[in-house]
Scaffold this active site. Structure first.
Site, PDB file in Angstrom:
ATOM      1  N   ASP A 235      21.060  15.115 115.386  1.00  0.00           N
ATOM      2  CA  ASP A 235      21.669  15.759 114.209  1.00  0.00           C
ATOM      3  C   ASP A 235      20.757  15.768 112.991  1.00  0.00           C
ATOM      4  OD1 ASP A 235      24.113  16.650 115.170  1.00  0.00           O
ATOM      5  OD2 ASP A 235      25.155  14.764 114.730  1.00  0.00           O
ATOM      6  N   LYS A 238      21.076  18.088 110.016  1.00  0.00           N
ATOM      7  CA  LYS A 238      22.131  17.953 108.995  1.00  0.00           C
ATOM      8  C   LYS A 238      21.549  17.603 107.626  1.00  0.00           C
ATOM      9  CE  LYS A 238      26.131  16.754 111.911  1.00  0.00           C
ATOM     10  NZ  LYS A 238      27.051  15.660 112.320  1.00  0.00           N
ATOM     11  N   HIS A 289      22.095  20.347 121.870  1.00  0.00           N
ATOM     12  CA  HIS A 289      23.214  19.419 122.102  1.00  0.00           C
ATOM     13  C   HIS A 289      24.589  20.045 121.868  1.00  0.00           C
ATOM     14  CE1 HIS A 289      22.713  18.699 117.733  1.00  0.00           C
ATOM     15  NE2 HIS A 289      23.942  18.207 117.730  1.00  0.00           N
ATOM     16  N   ASP A 318      27.326  12.777 122.479  1.00  0.00           N
ATOM     17  CA  ASP A 318      27.684  13.079 121.090  1.00  0.00           C
ATOM     18  C   ASP A 318      29.184  13.304 120.935  1.00  0.00           C
ATOM     19  OD1 ASP A 318      27.220  13.690 118.358  1.00  0.00           O
ATOM     20  OD2 ASP A 318      27.225  15.837 118.828  1.00  0.00           O
TER      21      ASP A 318
HETATM   22  P1  C2E Z   1      30.417  15.522 114.835  1.00  0.00           P
HETATM   23  O1  C2E Z   1      31.531  15.052 113.981  1.00  0.00           O
HETATM   24  O2  C2E Z   1      29.393  14.515 115.222  1.00  0.00           O
HETATM   25  O3  C2E Z   1      31.044  16.140 116.119  1.00  0.00           O
HETATM   26  C1  C2E Z   1      30.245  16.447 117.230  1.00  0.00           C
HETATM   27  C2  C2E Z   1      31.015  17.278 118.211  1.00  0.00           C
HETATM   28  O4  C2E Z   1      32.103  16.502 118.754  1.00  0.00           O
HETATM   29  C3  C2E Z   1      31.678  18.513 117.646  1.00  0.00           C
HETATM   30  O5  C2E Z   1      30.783  19.591 117.538  1.00  0.00           O
HETATM   31  C4  C2E Z   1      32.769  18.779 118.674  1.00  0.00           C
HETATM   32  O6  C2E Z   1      32.208  19.356 119.835  1.00  0.00           O
HETATM   33  C5  C2E Z   1      33.202  17.381 119.037  1.00  0.00           C
HETATM   34  N1  C2E Z   1      34.363  16.988 118.215  1.00  0.00           N
HETATM   35  C6  C2E Z   1      34.375  16.210 117.109  1.00  0.00           C
HETATM   36  N2  C2E Z   1      35.621  16.053 116.642  1.00  0.00           N
HETATM   37  C7  C2E Z   1      36.440  16.741 117.476  1.00  0.00           C
HETATM   38  C8  C2E Z   1      37.867  16.951 117.539  1.00  0.00           C
HETATM   39  O7  C2E Z   1      38.646  16.450 116.682  1.00  0.00           O
HETATM   40  N3  C2E Z   1      38.331  17.723 118.555  1.00  0.00           N
HETATM   41  C9  C2E Z   1      37.506  18.253 119.491  1.00  0.00           C
HETATM   42  N4  C2E Z   1      38.030  18.992 120.476  1.00  0.00           N
HETATM   43  N5  C2E Z   1      36.164  18.090 119.456  1.00  0.00           N
HETATM   44  C10 C2E Z   1      35.650  17.346 118.463  1.00  0.00           C
HETATM   45  P2  C2E Z   1      31.067  20.758 116.497  1.00  0.00           P
HETATM   46  O8  C2E Z   1      32.505  21.122 116.510  1.00  0.00           O
HETATM   47  O9  C2E Z   1      30.092  21.826 116.763  1.00  0.00           O
HETATM   48  O10 C2E Z   1      30.774  20.106 115.090  1.00  0.00           O
HETATM   49  C11 C2E Z   1      29.475  19.784 114.701  1.00  0.00           C
HETATM   50  C12 C2E Z   1      29.480  18.976 113.464  1.00  0.00           C
HETATM   51  O11 C2E Z   1      30.055  19.742 112.397  1.00  0.00           O
HETATM   52  C13 C2E Z   1      30.359  17.725 113.536  1.00  0.00           C
HETATM   53  O12 C2E Z   1      29.637  16.688 114.105  1.00  0.00           O
HETATM   54  C14 C2E Z   1      30.697  17.509 112.073  1.00  0.00           C
HETATM   55  O13 C2E Z   1      29.606  16.870 111.386  1.00  0.00           O
HETATM   56  C15 C2E Z   1      30.808  18.896 111.538  1.00  0.00           C
HETATM   57  N6  C2E Z   1      32.203  19.362 111.545  1.00  0.00           N
HETATM   58  C16 C2E Z   1      32.815  20.059 112.544  1.00  0.00           C
HETATM   59  N7  C2E Z   1      34.087  20.360 112.185  1.00  0.00           N
HETATM   60  C17 C2E Z   1      34.274  19.846 110.961  1.00  0.00           C
HETATM   61  C18 C2E Z   1      35.407  19.833 110.053  1.00  0.00           C
HETATM   62  O14 C2E Z   1      36.471  20.367 110.312  1.00  0.00           O
HETATM   63  N8  C2E Z   1      35.232  19.220 108.851  1.00  0.00           N
HETATM   64  C19 C2E Z   1      34.053  18.624 108.517  1.00  0.00           C
HETATM   65  N9  C2E Z   1      33.968  18.026 107.336  1.00  0.00           N
HETATM   66  N10 C2E Z   1      32.986  18.610 109.339  1.00  0.00           N
HETATM   67  C20 C2E Z   1      33.100  19.214 110.559  1.00  0.00           C
HETATM   68 FE    FE Z   2      25.380  18.037 116.135  1.00  0.00          FE
HETATM   69 FE    FE Z   3      26.251  13.713 116.277  1.00  0.00          FE
END
Ligand code: C2E
Ligand code: FE
Ligand code: FE
Ligand code: SIN
Ligand code: SIN
Length: 376
Positions: A235, A238, A289, A318
């Site tokens: 990441d 970021k 990833h 992840d």
């Molecule tokens: P992250 O928090 O490290 O999440 C990595 C990946 O884990 C996400 O990629 C998603 O595939 C999965 N994931 C995390 N939380 C959930 C969940 O509650 N439900 C499901 N089904 N999957 C989940 P993604 O979605 O591409 O997000 C990439 C990054 O973007 C996240 O890394 C986070 O830093 C940010 N992000 C995504 N959605 C949000 C959001 O709604 N609010 C905020 N503040 N950040 C978000």
């Molecule tokens: Fe990521």
């Molecule tokens: Fe991550």
């Protein structure tokens, strides 16, 4: 330690050659400094028919000579000027002492402490390619009936030392480079995570999960370790995402989500210029990833084995970690719900082989989650 009294015969030139050939390939392929020291010592011992042999390395920063004489035993350390090893490192000349107890340079206290009886010592400096002294080869107690080290022994050990110097230099240098790389990577990765409010432990956990998943699908120890060291950077992109989006305490809008997705390409661009295998692996991980097995991921929407196995592994690691942790935008999930998601996404989001690996090492995954838990 008791004295060894097995007498041996002086090796013929053919036997000496066989000894060298027996060791040389193993030594040339050894990348671990401590293992190398042990091998070199064994070779020196066999070459000059000594009872014991030690290869000492100079650590200028800490002002010591150190060595490793056997697996499972701690490093030995003496002062830079201490004993015959220290004397040889200072003088820079080979010495043969065949009557240790009547030589003022020999310190009898060492024998008193260890209960060993030193009769003869052959010691000589090891040089690097610039002629700097980097260590000392030290053989103790000639084991043939002659009971003396000869000028021939000195020549043989000198030969070994000249080869040793180059080998030690390249391995030590490589190890230093790799340690520096690892340090830089963890520092960078933690910097990135701090801004997104995910603690430093997130990167450590993703590294550990990735390592174990890789092992479970048949990676060698070395390959899995490479991924373990690269995964923390997944990441890193970021760092370039605006605070307002990265730290938003709620669900992202579609527009914000599109910006967020750039962290993959940004990370790839930051890392892809390096020729180093570690940073190359890290750039692949950063780039891929968030790709999905069914082609529904980003940034490119590639599918199946078009996605590098590093990307497929870190995707599982992840998401497993993200689900198990509280985020600014969601609560932590219970294990049951996490398992259900992996079962459901088998062959969709995730490589089926890796979902199987996940269930196979499930206990280990949760153990890592506990061991590296974030303290709130
Ligand atoms: P992250 O928090 O490290 O999440 C990595 C990946 O884990 C996400 O990629 C998603 O595939 C999965 N994931 C995390 N939380 C959930 C969940 O509650 N439900 C499901 N089904 N999957 C989940 P993604 O979605 O591409 O997000 C990439 C990054 O973007 C996240 O890394 C986070 O830093 C940010 N992000 C995504 N959605 C949000 C959001 O709604 N609010 C905020 N503040 N950040 C978000
Ligand atoms: Fe990521
Ligand atoms: Fe991550
Ligand atoms: C590996 O075994 O190191 C992964 C294979 C690959 O690099 O595609
Ligand atoms: C090198 O030192 O350039 C080779 C090792 C690596 O790529 O990490």
């Amino acid at each position: 330690m008791e004295q060894e009294n097995r007498l041996k015969t002086e090796p013929s030139p053919q036997e000496t050659l066989r000894t060298i050939f027996g060791y040389i390939n193993k030594i040339a392929n050894e990348r671990d400094v401590e293992k190398l020291l042990i091998m070199l010592a064994d070779m020196g011992r066999d070459l000059v028919t000594a009872d014991r042999c030690t290869v000492w390395l100079i650590d200028e920063k800490r002002g010591v000579l150190w060595s490793k004489v056997a697996h499972g035993i701690d490093r030995l350390e003496v002062g830079l000027t201490q004993g015959i090893a220290g004397y040889t490192a200072q003088k820079g000349e080979p010495i043969i002492i065949n009557d240790a107890y009547n030589d003022p340079r020999f310190d009898k206290e060492v024998d008193k402490r260890t209960g060993y009886h030193t009769r003869n010592i052959l010691a000589l400096p090891i040089h690097d390619s610039n002629g700097q002294i980097i260590g000392v080869y030290q053989a103790i107690n000639k084991m043939t009936p002659a009971a003396k080290f000869s000028p021939t022994d000195r020549e043989h050990l000198l030969l070994a030392a000249s080869y040793t110097g180059r080998q030690l230099e390249s391995v030590a240098l490589q190890e230093e480079i790799e340690n520096t790389q690892k340090e830089i990577i963890f520092t960078l990765a933690e910097t990135g995570e701090m801004r997104s409010k995910e603690t430093g432990n997130h990167v450590k956990r993703v590294a550990e999960y990735s390592y174990h998943l890789a092992r479970a699908i048949g990676f060698s120890e070395d390959e899995a370790n490479l991924l373990r060291n690269a995964a923390p950077l997944h990441d890193i992109g970021k760092i370039a995402i605006p605070d307002a989006i990265l730290m938003k305490p709620g669900v992202l809008t579609d527009e914000e989500r599109e910006v967020m997705k750039n962290h993959t390409t940004l990370g790839y661009e930051m890392l892809s210029h390096s020729e180093r295998s570690l940073l190359k692996a890290a750039s692949t991980v950063a780039y891929q990833h968030h790709e999905k097995w069914n082609g529904g991921g980003y940034p490119r929407g590639i599918a199946g084995e078009q996605i590098h196995v590093y990307g497929r592994i870190t995707a599982v690691a992840d998401v497993f970690d993200a689900l198990g942790c509280e985020r600014v935008y969601k609560k932590a999930w219970l294990a049951e719900k996490i398992d259900a998601l992996f079962a459901e996404e088998r062959g969709e989001h995730f490589d089926p082989q890796l979902v199987d690996a996940y269930f196979q090492i499930r206990d280990k995954m949760y153990e890592i989650q506990r061991d590296y838990a974030d303290r709130m």
